[in-house]
Design a protein around this motif. Structure first.
Motif, short mmCIF file in Angstrom:
data_model
loop_
_atom_site.label_atom_id
_atom_site.label_comp_id
_atom_site.label_asym_id
_atom_site.label_seq_id
_atom_site.Cartn_x
_atom_site.Cartn_y
_atom_site.Cartn_z
N UNK A 688 -37.07 40.03 -10.61
CA UNK A 688 -35.78 39.92 -11.28
C UNK A 688 -34.97 41.20 -11.26
N UNK A 689 -35.65 42.34 -11.07
CA UNK A 689 -34.96 43.63 -11.05
C UNK A 689 -34.93 44.25 -9.65
N UNK A 690 -35.72 43.70 -8.70
CA UNK A 690 -35.79 44.29 -7.37
C UNK A 690 -34.59 43.88 -6.53
N UNK A 691 -34.03 44.84 -5.81
CA UNK A 691 -32.90 44.57 -4.94
C UNK A 691 -33.35 43.75 -3.74
N UNK A 692 -32.42 43.01 -3.11
CA UNK A 692 -32.81 42.17 -1.97
C UNK A 692 -33.46 42.95 -0.84
N UNK A 717 -25.77 43.25 -22.49
CA UNK A 717 -24.57 42.60 -23.01
C UNK A 717 -24.92 41.24 -23.62
N UNK A 718 -25.79 40.49 -22.96
CA UNK A 718 -26.02 39.09 -23.32
C UNK A 718 -27.25 38.84 -24.16
N UNK A 719 -28.20 39.80 -24.19
CA UNK A 719 -29.51 39.59 -24.83
C UNK A 719 -30.28 38.43 -24.18
N UNK A 720 -30.03 38.19 -22.91
CA UNK A 720 -30.72 37.13 -22.17
C UNK A 720 -31.61 37.75 -21.10
N UNK A 721 -32.84 37.21 -20.94
CA UNK A 721 -33.74 37.68 -19.91
C UNK A 721 -33.34 37.08 -18.57
N UNK A 722 -33.25 37.90 -17.55
CA UNK A 722 -32.78 37.39 -16.26
C UNK A 722 -33.79 36.45 -15.62
N UNK A 723 -35.10 36.68 -15.84
CA UNK A 723 -36.10 35.87 -15.13
C UNK A 723 -36.41 34.56 -15.84
N UNK A 724 -36.06 34.44 -17.12
CA UNK A 724 -36.36 33.21 -17.85
C UNK A 724 -35.09 32.48 -18.26
N UNK A 725 -33.96 32.84 -17.61
CA UNK A 725 -32.69 32.24 -17.99
C UNK A 725 -32.59 30.82 -17.44
N UNK A 733 -28.99 30.58 -11.63
CA UNK A 733 -29.65 31.82 -12.02
C UNK A 733 -28.79 32.65 -12.95
N UNK A 734 -29.40 33.65 -13.54
CA UNK A 734 -28.71 34.50 -14.52
C UNK A 734 -27.53 35.24 -13.90
#
Length: 837
Positions: A688-692, A717-725, A733-734
């Protein structure tokens, strides 16, 4: 009596009205318009406010001044600090008296406090006198007719707080002295035991001193070098140019003051515990800590006694100077070092009847005195100043003048000050990890290893034998290393390993001491579980709190990652990077010891529905800015370019003021200055954090960190997890969700709903914009951290972001950046492993 009864009646009626309809704001206090409870006096620019208050529901009431609309509220001046009003007295008033002075009376018209009983006014009546509150926080009584000269001002009667442009110092000829006096407690503003003043020697460089009961030194700043106090190496240089000391030897005056940039508020506060702190507020935000005088035990005056030196990074923190031993071994064994140390070998100078040693220019005697150098130190107290120096060779002349005076015990040549010498016992010496000055301590030459030729020969012989033994040991060690790769497992060999890599101030801790500090790694001390093992809270014997990262033998962080983090981060110094204090290795145990972060990591607040309300927008924006500063240092400002490679929410730690510090450098890599991209056969990071380009091709650069930063910003900003969105049942996707909102001019809908409407729309949209620019698929389209810093400061607007389309699930190939940004002609990296953490 009739006048008093009328005033009482008016006060009573006003108190009823104010309680029913709210407080009234006044512009000034005049003889016909006193200040009553329920009213406040406000400065023209709505910066400061004066009124009645009760500290922490103490049951007493005072008249004080505070910053308007800044929280937590800090009272910066109190009129009747030593004579409170009763809380139930609602009829008290602050008024202009018949003789033109300002006075506070209780509800029965009894005198409580006054500026002066005998103020003389130039006009024929007191109706021309008024009390006003200025935008710098100065409460002034002045004549409003004619020149409007001030009769009295609060700046000349400081309490526990020094505001910008206030003066701390003295005027010997006129008998004036301006100093701070702490409150007795947080609930009691009466005079406490601590005071702060500028040292009263007009012929010496100025220094700030905190006293206990005006007689016992508690802390001192070290001498002023025309830009800073040299005993405070961590003074924040953002405001360094605002500090100044004005002195006039002929007039007998010396004053310390400071000012802050435009639109920045601040105050220097002496707390009831004797701590001196400079707080500031920018752009309407609440208070942040700029610098602090007492951060540890070594900052307390004379902790190690005469001829002792204090270093907070060592255990125990006190040691005797070279050539000295503890005066009382029994007291030192108990951790009481205040008795200090005594000299082991009498000075040659003291043994001479003429009390004068051989001049330095002459022939050196084997028994003559010499000097031992201490680096990065806080100079001792009771310094003297030598003005007559040889301009061509100041250092040598300073040394000669000290050596030729038997009373001289040490010297130092300080930039912008000159030659300082000491004739009294050397006390309050501290060793700093950065800053400070070099001090030269007078010792008998035999203590320096220079006294006896026979001893010198014996010493050289011993060194030769040691070299031979070391060579044998080293050969055996290399032989074993060729058979099996391993990190040094003993304290001594680890120290040898670290010494070869020259980290700064990195300590090697004893494993048993860490066991004691963490209560045998008790589950109650566990702070969290990282990808490479658990982290525990601990407390060292000197009371310093630490965080201990215990690398499990089965963790993904192996020998190389441990060495990497241990040596790399020890050489990186920035306020937005977590500081590593040392390490410990024993058999299979590998421990890293960090500074303790009381608020743990950002994810403990951001993704907890009960705690995230603590993160108001100002705090979130400050965290984003802090991460930018930390990454900018890693990518551009540090001595090497460092790529973190594992930037994520759980690797952002928060200090007691919720300021961010980037942590976990186990995967970090150094990039040579001419390189833009590196490749790796082992892709290790967090999904979720690794670049392409890193996830699919093993390529990493500073733009890889930029991508992770973009994800991080959108999560903050959103308080949302990118991998479980997930958005209902849509396969969205997030990052795609965030981009769609932006593209439809609905960027504000990304904001965490717990913030309500309490945020800056422009700041939020700017951060969303930056976040989407950072997560663009092509690395060359992403901004650098320098670009991001400019965009955050409103000095640069970024281009429109492109829609992020990459996901690991549906992209088997991703286009490479343009060839001109890649030094190598071909990417031959193959992915052998992707590790999710």
């Amino acid at each position: 009596m009739q006048l008093g009864s009328g005033t009482l009646f008016f006060s009573f009626i006003f108190s009823l009205l104010s309680s029913q309809y709210g407080a009234e704001v006044l512009n000034n206090i005049t003889p016909s318009h006193p200040l009553f409870e329920g009213q406040t006096l406000v400065s023209p620019g709505l910066i400061f406010e004066l009124g009645f208050f009760s500290p922490n529901r103490s049951g007493n009431k005072y008249v004080g001044i505070w910053h308007k609309d800044r929280f937590p509220r800090k009272v910066v001046w109190v009129a009747n600090r030593n004579k409170p009003l009763a809380l139930i007295d609602t009829l008290a008033s602050l008024r202009i008296s018949s003789n033109g002075s300002l006075e506070l009376v209780d509800g029965k018209q009894n005198f409580v406090w006054s500026t002066n009983d005998t103020i003389q006014v130039s006009s024929s009546n007191t109706s021309s006198v008024a009390a006003v509150l200025s935008d710098d926080g100065n409460f002034v009584v002045k004549e409003v007719i004619g020149a409007g000269e001030s009769i009295w001002q609060s700046f000349h009667h400081p309490g526990d707080t020094l505001l910008p442009n206030m003066m701390l110092g003295f005027d010997i000829k006129n008998g004036k002295s301006f100093f701070l006096t702490a409150w007795k407690s947080e609930s009691d503003p009466s005079s406490g035991i601590y005071t702060t003043e500028l040292g009263r020697r007009t012929d010496m460089p100025a220094q700030l001193i905190i006293w206990i009961n005006r007689s016992i030194p508690f802390w001192r700043s070290g001498p002023w070098d025309k830009s800073k106090f040299i005993g405070m190496p961590n003074m924040d240089d953002r405001y360094l140019n605002g500090f100044k000391v004005d002195e006039n030897v002929e007039q007998g005056t010396k004053y310390y003051s400071y000012n802050l940039p435009e639109k920045t508020l601040g105050y220097l506060d002496l707390s009831s515990q004797g701590k001196l702190k400079l707080m500031y507020s920018e752009n309407g935000r609440n208070w942040s800590l700029n610098c602090e005088a007492q951060k540890n035990r070594c900052d307390i005056y004379g902790t190690c006694g005469p001829y002792g030196i204090c270093s907070i990074s060592e255990s125990p923190i006190c040691k005797c100077l070279k050539g000295f031993v503890p005066k009382s071994h029994q007291e030192w064994s108990k951790g009481d070092w205040t008795s200090g140390c005594v000299r082991k070998t009498e000075l040659f100078c003291d043994r001479q009847t003429n009390k004068k040693s051989v001049p330095l220019q002459g022939k050196k005697d084997d028994n003559d005195d010499g000097f031992w150098k201490i680096i990065r130190a806080k100079v001792p107290d009771y310094h003297q100043y030598i003005t007559s120096l040889d301009l061509e060779d100041k250092f040598n002349d300073c040394k000669i003048q000290c050596l030729n005076n038997c009373s001289c015990l040490a010297y130092a040549l300080v930039n912008n000050i000159g030659c300082l010498v000491w004739y009294k016992d050397l006390i309050d010496i501290q060793k700093f990890s950065n800053g400070g000055v070099d001090i030269y301590i007078r010792l008998a030459r035999r203590e320096l290893g220079e006294g006896n030729s026979f001893k010198l020969i014996a010493c050289l012989t011993a060194i030769g034998l040691i070299i031979i033994l070391v060579a044998i040991v080293f050969s055996l060690h290399r032989l074993r290393a060729n058979r099996k790769e391993s990190i040094p497992t003993s304290r001594d060999t680890l120290r040898e390993y670290i010494g070869k890599h020259d980290p700064s101030e990195l300590l090697i801790y004893d494993f048993d001491n860490i066991l004691t500090a963490t209560d045998n790694f008790s589950i109650t001390n566990k702070l969290g579980q990282g990808g490479f093992g658990p982290v525990y809270k601990g407390m060292l014997q000197d009371g310093k709190e630490i965080a201990v990262k215990r690398l499990s033998s089965s963790s993904g962080q192996g020998i190389e990652e441990f060495k990497n983090e241990m040596l790399l981060i020890s050489n990186l110094q920035h306020k937005n990077l977590v500081r590593i204090m040392g390490c410990c290795v024993k058999q299979d145990e590998k421990l890293l010891i960090y500074e303790f972060m009381p608020n743990k990591s950002l994810d403990t607040f951001l993704f907890d529905t009960r705690k995230r309300s603590v993160l108001d927008w100002a705090t979130r924006f400050n965290i984003i800015q802090g991460i930018v500063r930390g990454l900018l240092y890693l990518h551009h400002d540090s001595y090497v370019k460092v790529i973190h490679r594992d930037l994520k929410v759980s690797n952002i730690l928060l200090d007691e003021k919720m300021n961010p510090k980037i942590s976990d450098f186990g995967l970090a890599r150094i990039i040579e200055g001419t390189q833009n991209l590196e490749n790796t056969h082992k892709v290790v990071g967090t999904r979720g954090y690794m670049s392409p380009e890193y996830a699919m091709g093993g390529l990493f650069s500073e733009k890889s960190d930029v991508y992770s930063f973009g994800v991080l910003v959108l999560e903050i900003i959103s308080s949302k997890k990118n991998i479980s969105f997930s958005l209902y049942d849509q396969q969205l996707g997030f990052l795609a969700y965030a981009w769609n909102l932006w593209n439809e001019d609905k960027g504000l809908e990304l904001v965490d709903e717990t913030l309500g409407g309490s945020y800056s729309s422009s700041e939020v949209l700017k951060c969303v914009h930056i976040g989407l620019l950072c997560v663009q698929d092509n690395a060359v389209d992403r901004p650098t951290m320098a670009d991001i810093a400019l965009m955050l400061s409103r000095e640069k607007d970024g281009p429109q972001p492109k829609m992020p389309v990459f996901t690991i699930q549906n992209s088997a190939y991703h286009p490479r950046p343009h060839s001109e940004s890649i030094n190598s002609s071909k990417n031959e990296a193959s992915i052998t492993m992707i590790e999710g953490r």
